[in-house]
Design an enzyme around this catalytic site. Structure first.
Site, short mmCIF file in Angstrom:
data_model
loop_
_atom_site.label_atom_id
_atom_site.label_comp_id
_atom_site.label_asym_id
_atom_site.label_seq_id
_atom_site.Cartn_x
_atom_site.Cartn_y
_atom_site.Cartn_z
N ARG A 54 0.66 -1.28 0.00
CA ARG A 54 0.03 0.03 -0.02
C ARG A 54 0.92 1.06 0.03
O ARG A 54 0.51 2.35 -0.85
CB ARG A 54 -1.01 0.08 1.10
CG ARG A 54 -2.12 -0.94 1.10
CD ARG A 54 -2.55 -1.20 2.28
NE ARG A 54 -1.69 -2.37 2.53
CZ ARG A 54 -2.02 -3.82 2.51
NH1 ARG A 54 -3.07 -3.95 2.13
NH2 ARG A 54 -0.96 -4.75 2.56
N THR A 55 1.86 1.29 0.86
CA THR A 55 2.66 2.58 1.15
C THR A 55 3.38 2.80 -0.15
O THR A 55 3.47 4.10 -0.48
CB THR A 55 3.34 2.52 2.47
OG1 THR A 55 2.67 2.08 3.54
CG2 THR A 55 3.78 3.97 2.82
N LYS A 82 25.51 -5.60 -0.54
CA LYS A 82 27.07 -5.65 -0.45
C LYS A 82 27.50 -5.02 1.07
O LYS A 82 28.77 -4.88 1.10
CB LYS A 82 27.63 -4.86 -1.48
CG LYS A 82 27.36 -5.39 -2.91
CD LYS A 82 28.29 -4.54 -3.98
CE LYS A 82 27.49 -4.63 -5.58
NZ LYS A 82 27.83 -3.47 -6.10
N ARG A 104 11.09 3.92 4.21
CA ARG A 104 10.60 2.81 5.37
C ARG A 104 11.89 2.12 5.90
O ARG A 104 12.65 1.61 4.84
CB ARG A 104 9.69 1.98 4.97
CG ARG A 104 9.37 0.70 5.50
CD ARG A 104 8.03 -0.07 5.08
NE ARG A 104 6.71 0.51 5.32
CZ ARG A 104 5.50 0.24 5.22
NH1 ARG A 104 5.58 -1.00 4.89
NH2 ARG A 104 4.53 0.90 5.22
N HIS A 132 4.54 5.80 11.85
CA HIS A 132 3.76 5.70 10.46
C HIS A 132 2.91 6.79 10.32
O HIS A 132 1.67 6.58 10.20
CB HIS A 132 3.21 4.18 10.25
CG HIS A 132 3.12 3.93 8.95
ND1 HIS A 132 3.12 4.79 7.63
CD2 HIS A 132 2.62 2.64 8.33
CE1 HIS A 132 2.85 4.08 6.58
NE2 HIS A 132 2.56 2.88 6.94
N1 CP Z 1 -0.66 -0.22 5.91
C1 CP Z 1 0.72 -0.21 5.48
O1 CP Z 1 1.49 0.38 5.52
O2 CP Z 1 0.82 -1.34 4.40
P1 CP Z 1 2.19 -1.89 3.68
O3 CP Z 1 2.92 -2.63 4.52
O4 CP Z 1 1.49 -2.65 2.49
O5 CP Z 1 2.61 -0.62 3.12
#
Ligand code: CP
Length: 315
Positions: A54-55, A82, A104, A132
């Protein structure tokens, strides 16, 4: 602000401003032609050191719909394999003059550290169990659209609170907007000291769900449990999984949320997750693109202002 690293530094009126802009982008995203030129000429790099559907997809779409050049760094095929460090990787990409970096990372605090080393805007797309922020913002917009307001609601956040950056960011955001928050889950999955944060704690899900307006379910984050407490899935679903019988204790018009990815039959009954009369899970995904467009747009405006010119690239 230059970066979006967490919800903590956002004031309630800044949250409302971002959600109002996201609301406009949600309308744009329903049109056949979805483009704006808010990020024209700018470069956005997605750096995901942890899996995402999603993100990552929504940041890529958001950047492209706003007219940016978007690059998704394939971490698994990069020199990270590496042994190149996070900071060296970031400095290398920073030297290519991106304007926005979406990151992320599995370690809490890694994105904040990286933001100190680069001279572009950084967005935290989830760091360990820390924050998040765009997930909390898209959840807020989904709630506001479904309930008509984002204040004075009773909201239950249920499940694996201890390992969840989604829970943490939501707790901060929904608290700032003056909602009443209940945390429901086994004591072993509650973070230490959370009881001091002005929330109500419940181990009995049936008790905690009584009369709530919003039920927010969370994924069991086994990858962050370090071999510690991992409940049996069947027992967990019996006590803490959401099904129609437990939902009947909430307000009659309560909405059901889950940030995804979800474990059907563990945190939530699959039929309930798909019930569009109660579940807003697909709306959350849709609002994810709109909220990320708004976040990118606002950061780009700040970036232009700090660089003292109206468009990136102008002399
Ligand atoms: N909700 C969320 O962060 O989903 P993803 O891990 O698929 O990005």
């Amino acid at each position: 602000a230059r970066h979006l690293l967490g919800i903590d530094h956002l004031k309630p009126d800044e949250i409302t401003e971002l959600l109002d802009l996201a609301q406009d982008y949600a309308a744009l995203n329903r049109r056949t032609v979805k483009h704006s030129d808010a990020l024209a000429g700018m470069t956005l790099i997605n750096m995901f050191f942890e899996n995402s559907t999603r993100t990552q997809a929504s940041f890529e779409l958001a950047g492209k719909r706003l007219g940016a050049d978007v690059m998704n760094m394939a971490v698994s095929q990069s020199s990270v394999k590496k042994g190149e460090t996070l900071i060296d990787t970031a400095l290398t990409l920073n030297a290519m003059q991106p304007d926005l970096l979406v990151v992320r990372h599995p370690q809490s605090g890694a994105v904040n550290l990286l933001a100190e080393k680069v001279n572009c805007a950084v967005i935290n797309a989830g760091d360990g169990r820390h924050e998040h922020p765009t997930q909390a913002l898209l959840d807020a917009l989904t709630i506001r659209r479904a309930k008509g307001r984002l204040h004075r609601l009773t909201i239950a956040i249920c499940g694996d609170i201890a390992h969840s950056r989604v829970a943490r960011s939501n707790l901060i955001l929904l608290g700032k907007m003056e909602n009443r928050i209940r945390l429901i889950g086994p004591a072993t999955l509650m973070p230490a000291g959370v009881g001091d944060m002005g929330v109500e704690l419940f181990e009995d899900m049936r008790e905690g769900l009584k009369g709530v307006d919003v039920v927010m379910m969370l994924r069991l984050q086994k990858e962050r449990m370090d071999g510690g407490f991992i409940p049996s899935e069947r027992e967990y679903f019996h006590r803490f999984g959401l099904d129609a019988e437990k939902l009947a204790l909430a307000a009659p018009d309560a909405i059901v949320m889950h940030p995804g990815p979800m474990n059907r039959g563990v945190e939530i009954d699959g039929t309930l997750a798909d019930d569009i009369n109660r579940s807003v899970i697909q709306d959350q995904v849709e609002m994810g693109v709109a909220v990320r467009m708004a976040a990118l747009d606002l950061l780009a405006r700040n970036l232009r202002a700090s660089r003292g010119r109206t468009a990136v690239g102008e002399p």
